[in-house]
Design a protein around this motif. Sequence first.
Motif, mmCIF file in Angstrom:
data_model
loop_
_atom_site.group_PDB
_atom_site.id
_atom_site.type_symbol
_atom_site.label_atom_id
_atom_site.label_comp_id
_atom_site.label_asym_id
_atom_site.label_seq_id
_atom_site.Cartn_x
_atom_site.Cartn_y
_atom_site.Cartn_z
ATOM 1 N N TYR A 218 21.761 38.799 -45.155
ATOM 2 C CA TYR A 218 21.160 37.491 -44.913
ATOM 3 C C TYR A 218 20.409 36.950 -46.134
ATOM 4 C CZ TYR A 218 22.236 38.383 -40.009
ATOM 5 O OH TYR A 218 22.889 38.649 -38.827
ATOM 6 N N THR A 219 20.660 37.550 -47.295
ATOM 7 C CA THR A 219 20.016 37.074 -48.518
ATOM 8 C C THR A 219 20.397 35.622 -48.781
ATOM 9 O OG1 THR A 219 20.181 39.299 -49.442
ATOM 10 C CG2 THR A 219 19.702 37.507 -50.984
ATOM 11 N N SER A 220 19.423 34.802 -49.065
ATOM 12 C CA SER A 220 19.696 33.403 -49.386
ATOM 13 C C SER A 220 20.244 33.311 -50.806
ATOM 14 C CB SER A 220 18.401 32.587 -49.257
ATOM 15 O OG SER A 220 18.639 31.232 -49.592
ATOM 16 N N LYS A 221 21.420 32.705 -50.951
ATOM 17 C CA LYS A 221 22.036 32.590 -52.268
ATOM 18 C C LYS A 221 22.984 31.398 -52.286
ATOM 19 C CE LYS A 221 24.880 36.500 -50.781
ATOM 20 N NZ LYS A 221 25.252 37.887 -51.062
ATOM 21 N N VAL A 228 32.760 38.138 -48.932
ATOM 22 C CA VAL A 228 33.170 38.661 -47.628
ATOM 23 C C VAL A 228 32.301 39.849 -47.217
ATOM 24 C CG1 VAL A 228 35.538 37.831 -47.798
ATOM 25 C CG2 VAL A 228 34.961 40.084 -48.735
ATOM 26 N N GLN A 229 31.687 40.513 -48.188
ATOM 27 C CA GLN A 229 30.824 41.651 -47.865
ATOM 28 C C GLN A 229 29.541 41.233 -47.155
ATOM 29 O OE1 GLN A 229 32.422 41.425 -50.972
ATOM 30 N NE2 GLN A 229 33.942 42.917 -50.253
ATOM 31 N N ASP A 230 29.232 39.931 -47.152
ATOM 32 C CA ASP A 230 28.027 39.453 -46.464
ATOM 33 C C ASP A 230 28.145 39.580 -44.944
ATOM 34 O OD1 ASP A 230 27.105 38.701 -48.965
ATOM 35 O OD2 ASP A 230 27.665 36.597 -48.738
ATOM 36 N N TRP A 231 29.364 39.644 -44.428
ATOM 37 C CA TRP A 231 29.577 39.556 -42.990
ATOM 38 C C TRP A 231 29.485 40.917 -42.318
ATOM 39 C CZ3 TRP A 231 30.294 35.104 -40.058
ATOM 40 C CH2 TRP A 231 30.216 33.928 -40.802
ATOM 41 N N PRO A 232 29.029 40.958 -41.059
ATOM 42 C CA PRO A 232 28.803 42.243 -40.370
ATOM 43 C C PRO A 232 30.102 42.943 -39.994
ATOM 44 C CG PRO A 232 28.457 40.418 -38.850
ATOM 45 C CD PRO A 232 28.664 39.804 -40.212
ATOM 46 N N GLU A 233 29.988 44.271 -39.773
ATOM 47 C CA GLU A 233 31.141 45.075 -39.366
ATOM 48 C C GLU A 233 30.921 45.799 -38.045
ATOM 49 O OE1 GLU A 233 33.506 46.581 -43.250
ATOM 50 O OE2 GLU A 233 31.581 47.580 -42.920
ATOM 51 N N PRO A 252 25.206 34.508 -37.929
ATOM 52 C CA PRO A 252 26.070 34.553 -39.116
ATOM 53 C C PRO A 252 25.215 34.550 -40.382
ATOM 54 C CG PRO A 252 26.703 32.781 -37.605
ATOM 55 C CD PRO A 252 25.360 33.256 -37.175
ATOM 56 N N PRO A 253 25.685 35.206 -41.443
ATOM 57 C CA PRO A 253 24.901 35.227 -42.681
ATOM 58 C C PRO A 253 24.868 33.878 -43.396
ATOM 59 C CG PRO A 253 27.009 36.319 -42.999
ATOM 60 C CD PRO A 253 26.892 36.044 -41.533
#
Length: 387
Positions: A218-221, A228-233, A252-253
Amino acid sequence: MSNDDKNKTSKITYDYLINATGPKLNFEATPGLIPGQNKCNSVCTYTHAEHAWQNLEKLIQKMKKGFKTKILIGTGHAKSTCQGAAFEYILNVEKELRRHKVRDMAEIKWISNENELGDFGMDGMLLSYGSHIMKSKDMIEMVFEDRGIEWILKAGVNKIEDGVAHYETLDGEYHKEEFDFSMLIPSFSGHGFKAYDKNNKDITDKLFRGFMLVDADYTSKPYEEWTVQDWPETYQNPSYSNIFAPGIAFAPPHSISRPRNSKNGNPIFPSPPRIGMPSGITAKLVADNIIDQIKTKSKTLHHKGSLCNMGAACITSAGYGLTSGSGISITTFPIVPDNKKYAKTQGRKLGKTFGTIGLAGHWLKLLLHHAFIYKAKMKPFLWLIPE
């Protein structure tokens, strides 16, 4: 829960908690957007849809008597998602008017916060279409033009009065659109739950950011740095390993569509869509992980599934009829575009991302309708039916 239990509070202990509430239909985020008032309708619940049909049916009878009508369908907030549901509804309304031979009495217009038609909150798609390659924008334009449906894009609806939608555009201008019947999807939000531990300490910020926090980044950028690595698994809360939020319940991130602000500084772009198929898939993997943990006493989560390596199929009804019906079938892989892996095809794999239009789609949708009801009733061999 019986009527006698309403308004009572109780404490329930648990070993695992799955948040599967779905979204809150945040109608109040747009003043005046109230189902059943101001000529507004909704199809977000069964009751809403039933009332919408009753109101449309009354309008059809007026059209048969010569009443010229304006119908407005789309998104009712600058950050609404679920454009697909509104898209399906506008096509079915148009078909229903033709069935009643009153299509010439109605002006049907689409209004959306999308930057282009066919965005659907997924930043649009490049589709395999037969032997051709087509943008989802071009496909949806073709569908609307074929049916005489006009459209307003880049629009954030911010207020509804009786038969009038007020909206702002990305260029910073304010406009209004009159209507006799509308169906505008509201924004979605979390349910506003508060959370406390057993010592009555407020732990809400560890569990919720509107929707429930899970194993996402959830880092703001900036948009260009999203990956794609921002999304949960696993859809597991990072602070409490026995709490999960699959489907629509997780936060969602970031958005999937490119974020855009109007010249007045107001955001106007779709939130991430809440698609039925991945909701079923993520719910199943959460259940499988919990089953494994109970059986093995291990905390390791073996079942994983990200929207960045998961596909989805969507069949949009474009009018009912065993011989005259139509369906628009679209598959996308992956749901969240991987712009590094599929840099030349808008982040998705051609062949697995495709669209078709026709009667076959209608028959498939009808088949799936009965199949899913069969599965929901837990009938034999339900596992053979996909999510």
